[in-house]
Write an enzyme that holds these catalytic residues in place. Sequence first.
Site, PDB file in Angstrom:
ATOM      1  N   ASN A 101      13.415   4.550   4.974  1.00  0.00           N
ATOM      2  CA  ASN A 101      12.463   3.523   5.430  1.00  0.00           C
ATOM      3  C   ASN A 101      11.255   4.205   6.042  1.00  0.00           C
ATOM      4  OD1 ASN A 101      11.543   0.871   6.259  1.00  0.00           O
ATOM      5  ND2 ASN A 101      12.188   1.382   8.339  1.00  0.00           N
ATOM      6  N   SER A 107       0.833  -1.212   0.000  1.00  0.00           N
ATOM      7  CA  SER A 107       0.000   0.000   0.000  1.00  0.00           C
ATOM      8  C   SER A 107       0.869   1.264   0.000  1.00  0.00           C
ATOM      9  CB  SER A 107      -0.967   0.004   1.185  1.00  0.00           C
ATOM     10  OG  SER A 107      -0.280   0.169   2.396  1.00  0.00           O
ATOM     11  N   ASN A 108       2.047   1.208   0.620  1.00  0.00           N
ATOM     12  CA  ASN A 108       2.935   2.386   0.573  1.00  0.00           C
ATOM     13  C   ASN A 108       3.550   2.545  -0.807  1.00  0.00           C
ATOM     14  OD1 ASN A 108       3.240   3.875   3.246  1.00  0.00           O
ATOM     15  ND2 ASN A 108       3.219   1.715   3.852  1.00  0.00           N
ATOM     16  N   HIS A 166       8.354   3.593   8.885  1.00  0.00           N
ATOM     17  CA  HIS A 166       8.081   2.729  10.046  1.00  0.00           C
ATOM     18  C   HIS A 166       6.785   3.213  10.708  1.00  0.00           C
ATOM     19  CE1 HIS A 166       8.977  -0.139  13.163  1.00  0.00           C
ATOM     20  NE2 HIS A 166       8.598   0.770  14.034  1.00  0.00           N
TER      21      HIS A 166
END
Length: 192
Positions: A109, A12-13, A111
């Site tokens: 990244n 989804s990201n 998170h």
Amino acid sequence: MDIVILGSGRGSNANAILKAWKDGQLGKAQVKAVISDVLDAPILNIAKSYQVQARPIEINANTAKISEGDTNKLIELTNEFKPKLIVLAGFMKILSHSFIQEYESRIINIHPSLLPSFKGLNAIKRAFECGVKISGCTVHWVSKGVDEGKIIAQLPVRVMDSDTLDSFTQKIHAAEHFLLPEVISQLSFAEN
Ligand code: GAR
């Protein structure tokens, strides 16, 4: 700024990045490929749906950290696309130091917590079960320590009394889908 996305799952990201890119919101950034260590991960189909190269790579599934042998394969594949930026979007393997060195200061990244709280796996569930009233998501540079690199941006998410783990999870994901493309767009402008 050529980008390679690494992910292991739902994607989804990656979808949020690809959508923002196609909508012209990422400046001069170009998404060159999506690489996944999970051979049938949905993230690969998402890449294909945007006509972006979807490249599965076989990596030993039994260890959390990528071995040196698999790292060499991963570097070789990633180098095909000569990325300026590597985006970890739900990449669930721990990169080896040699991979991080190869792309020093070029890996980010996302998170799903406000680091340094709730590093590691299942961050959303752990934060919710801990009863925190504010959590959120973080985009950071990747360094040798897991979830420890310099923070680039964070977005807070409030936990309401009416939230369930499901509704809270959805809110965190919505925040991620806003923050990650936003950071990439800013990095792309800084690059020019
Ligand atoms: C995201 O919530 C991301 O923050 C998390 O995995 C999910 C991937 O979802 N990453 C980590 O926990 C890394 N430590 P997606 O595949 O739908 O983008």
